[in-house]
Design a protein around this motif. Structure first.
Motif, PDB file in Angstrom:
ATOM      1  N   LEU A 108      -7.598 -13.382   3.451  1.00 53.00           N
ATOM      2  CA  LEU A 108      -6.299 -13.079   3.832  1.00 53.00           C
ATOM      3  C   LEU A 108      -6.561 -11.655   4.526  1.00 53.00           C
ATOM      4  CD1 LEU A 108      -3.990 -13.687   0.872  1.00 53.00           C
ATOM      5  CD2 LEU A 108      -4.354 -15.197   2.599  1.00 53.00           C
ATOM      6  N   GLN A 109      -5.475 -11.569   5.687  1.00 49.32           N
ATOM      7  CA  GLN A 109      -5.419 -10.532   6.554  1.00 49.32           C
ATOM      8  C   GLN A 109      -4.690  -9.660   5.684  1.00 49.32           C
ATOM      9  OE1 GLN A 109      -7.283  -9.502   9.487  1.00 49.32           O
ATOM     10  NE2 GLN A 109      -6.046  -7.553   9.140  1.00 49.32           N
ATOM     11  N   CYS A 110      -5.070  -8.115   5.573  1.00 51.91           N
ATOM     12  CA  CYS A 110      -4.507  -7.237   4.734  1.00 51.91           C
ATOM     13  C   CYS A 110      -4.408  -5.807   5.451  1.00 51.91           C
ATOM     14  CB  CYS A 110      -4.796  -7.094   3.323  1.00 51.91           C
ATOM     15  SG  CYS A 110      -4.957  -8.383   2.475  1.00 51.91           S
ATOM     16  N   HIS A 111      -3.281  -5.148   5.187  1.00 57.92           N
ATOM     17  CA  HIS A 111      -3.041  -3.861   5.499  1.00 57.92           C
ATOM     18  C   HIS A 111      -2.510  -2.941   4.544  1.00 57.92           C
ATOM     19  CE1 HIS A 111      -1.225  -5.954   9.451  1.00 57.92           C
ATOM     20  NE2 HIS A 111      -2.593  -6.078   9.207  1.00 57.92           N
ATOM     21  N   LEU A 112      -3.260  -1.943   4.378  1.00 56.48           N
ATOM     22  CA  LEU A 112      -2.731  -1.016   3.323  1.00 56.48           C
ATOM     23  C   LEU A 112      -1.799  -0.046   4.056  1.00 56.48           C
ATOM     24  CD1 LEU A 112      -2.871   0.436   0.827  1.00 56.48           C
ATOM     25  CD2 LEU A 112      -4.979   1.798   1.564  1.00 56.48           C
ATOM     26  N   LEU A 113      -0.739   0.087   3.780  1.00 59.90           N
ATOM     27  CA  LEU A 113       0.415   0.871   4.081  1.00 59.90           C
ATOM     28  C   LEU A 113       0.698   2.044   3.441  1.00 59.90           C
ATOM     29  CD1 LEU A 113       2.662  -1.897   5.808  1.00 59.90           C
ATOM     30  CD2 LEU A 113       0.695  -0.798   6.737  1.00 59.90           C
ATOM     31  N   HIS A 114       0.893   3.257   4.018  1.00 56.75           N
ATOM     32  CA  HIS A 114       1.234   4.589   3.124  1.00 56.75           C
ATOM     33  C   HIS A 114       2.728   4.670   3.645  1.00 56.75           C
ATOM     34  CE1 HIS A 114       0.880   8.674   1.654  1.00 56.75           C
ATOM     35  NE2 HIS A 114       1.566   8.774   2.871  1.00 56.75           N
ATOM     36  N   HIS A 115       3.627   4.611   2.660  1.00 54.66           N
ATOM     37  CA  HIS A 115       5.097   4.736   2.873  1.00 54.66           C
ATOM     38  C   HIS A 115       5.489   6.120   2.211  1.00 54.66           C
ATOM     39  CE1 HIS A 115       5.103   0.355   3.296  1.00 54.66           C
ATOM     40  NE2 HIS A 115       4.336   0.358   2.237  1.00 54.66           N
ATOM     41  N   GLU A 116       6.129   6.815   3.061  1.00 53.86           N
ATOM     42  CA  GLU A 116       6.917   8.154   2.373  1.00 53.86           C
ATOM     43  C   GLU A 116       8.374   7.890   3.081  1.00 53.86           C
ATOM     44  OE1 GLU A 116       5.302  11.788   3.940  1.00 53.86           O
ATOM     45  OE2 GLU A 116       3.117  11.096   3.579  1.00 53.86           O
ATOM     46  N   ILE A 117       9.015   8.097   1.814  1.00 58.64           N
ATOM     47  CA  ILE A 117      10.548   8.029   1.843  1.00 58.64           C
ATOM     48  C   ILE A 117      11.272   9.179   1.692  1.00 58.64           C
ATOM     49  CG2 ILE A 117      12.520   6.628   0.903  1.00 58.64           C
ATOM     50  CD1 ILE A 117      10.748   4.130   0.404  1.00 58.64           C
ATOM     51  N   SER A 118      12.046   9.800   2.481  1.00 60.95           N
ATOM     52  CA  SER A 118      12.823  11.072   2.125  1.00 60.95           C
ATOM     53  C   SER A 118      14.342  10.655   1.695  1.00 60.95           C
ATOM     54  CB  SER A 118      12.647  11.958   3.534  1.00 60.95           C
ATOM     55  OG  SER A 118      11.287  12.378   3.570  1.00 60.95           O
ATOM     56  N   MET A 119      14.653  11.134   0.529  1.00 64.02           N
ATOM     57  CA  MET A 119      16.206  10.822   0.362  1.00 64.02           C
ATOM     58  C   MET A 119      16.763  11.955   0.363  1.00 64.02           C
ATOM     59  SD  MET A 119      15.605   7.765  -2.473  1.00 64.02           S
ATOM     60  CE  MET A 119      14.260   8.429  -3.196  1.00 64.02           C
ATOM     61  N   LYS A 120      18.172  11.949   0.659  1.00 69.20           N
ATOM     62  CA  LYS A 120      19.184  12.981   0.721  1.00 69.20           C
ATOM     63  C   LYS A 120      19.136  13.698  -0.836  1.00 69.20           C
ATOM     64  CE  LYS A 120      23.259  14.370   2.818  1.00 69.20           C
ATOM     65  NZ  LYS A 120      24.488  13.881   3.404  1.00 69.20           N
ATOM     66  N   GLY A 121      19.313  14.797  -1.350  1.00 69.10           N
ATOM     67  CA  GLY A 121      19.215  15.082  -2.413  1.00 69.10           C
ATOM     68  C   GLY A 121      18.089  15.368  -3.335  1.00 69.10           C
ATOM     69  N   ARG A 122      16.905  15.030  -2.831  1.00 67.32           N
ATOM     70  CA  ARG A 122      15.383  15.081  -3.199  1.00 67.32           C
ATOM     71  C   ARG A 122      14.857  15.841  -2.544  1.00 67.32           C
ATOM     72  NH1 ARG A 122      12.760  11.986  -7.552  1.00 67.32           N
ATOM     73  NH2 ARG A 122      10.626  11.756  -6.721  1.00 67.32           N
ATOM     74  N   ALA A 123      14.106  16.749  -3.129  1.00 65.69           N
ATOM     75  CA  ALA A 123      13.102  17.773  -2.333  1.00 65.69           C
ATOM     76  C   ALA A 123      11.781  17.346  -1.851  1.00 65.69           C
ATOM     77  CB  ALA A 123      12.786  18.918  -3.417  1.00 65.69           C
ATOM     78  N   ALA A 124      11.052  16.329  -2.664  1.00 63.75           N
ATOM     79  CA  ALA A 124      10.014  15.902  -1.970  1.00 63.75           C
ATOM     80  C   ALA A 124      10.239  14.375  -1.738  1.00 63.75           C
ATOM     81  CB  ALA A 124       8.970  15.864  -3.047  1.00 63.75           C
ATOM     82  N   PRO A 125       9.338  13.805  -0.682  1.00 65.77           N
ATOM     83  CA  PRO A 125       9.384  12.385  -0.402  1.00 65.77           C
ATOM     84  C   PRO A 125       8.923  11.703  -1.562  1.00 65.77           C
ATOM     85  CG  PRO A 125       7.760  13.578   0.968  1.00 65.77           C
ATOM     86  CD  PRO A 125       8.594  14.560   0.170  1.00 65.77           C
ATOM     87  N   ARG A 126       9.214  10.420  -1.621  1.00 64.58           N
ATOM     88  CA  ARG A 126       8.462   9.471  -2.594  1.00 64.58           C
ATOM     89  C   ARG A 126       7.342   8.880  -1.742  1.00 64.58           C
ATOM     90  NH1 ARG A 126      13.561   7.047  -5.650  1.00 64.58           N
ATOM     91  NH2 ARG A 126      13.362   8.778  -7.497  1.00 64.58           N
TER      92      ARG A 126
END
Length: 120
Positions: A84-102
């Motif tokens: 299968l064709q695959c992609h390793l994706l890096h996700h950074e999620i910034s949420m209001k009220g949270r200091a560091a991104p997930r």
């Protein structure tokens, strides 16, 4: 060991069980992504995975002005896995009220039926 893939529509389902399979939904205390946030996030992932000129470093951002939450998805690796064709994706999620991104690093693979799914 048999490779298991999570179906993208399961990630979009708004049922309590979806929290168990959706890596972007948090059962921890504190800020969470709304359904609108998740829809925007998953749409941006879908756009990135379907890009015709995809390369390592390609990025797709999303933002929800209603919640103030936002993030980026970027391609860390493009490879084949189990045919299968695959992609390793890096996700950074910034949420209001949270200091560091997930931060999440997930492998998405294109299945024979044409759907991008998270490889577990």
């Amino acid at each position: 060991m048999k490779t298991q893939l999570l179906v993208l529509p399961l990630l979009l389902a708004a049922v309590p069980a979806a929290a168990q399979v959706n890596p972007f939904w948090s059962n921890r205390t504190g800020p969470r992504l709304s359904q609108s946030d998740q829809d925007k996030l998953l749409s941006s992932i879908d756009q990135l995975n379907h890009a015709t000129d995809l390369h390592v470093g390609s990025k797709q951002s999303w933002s929800d002005p209603t919640s103030g939450n936002h993030g980026t998805n970027s391609v860390a690796r493009i490879f084949q896995s189990g045919g299968l064709q695959c992609h390793l994706l890096h996700h950074e999620i910034s949420m209001k009220g949270r200091a560091a991104p997930r931060v999440y690093n997930l492998t998405w693979c294109l299945t024979p039926d044409g759907e991008w799914k998270i490889k577990q």
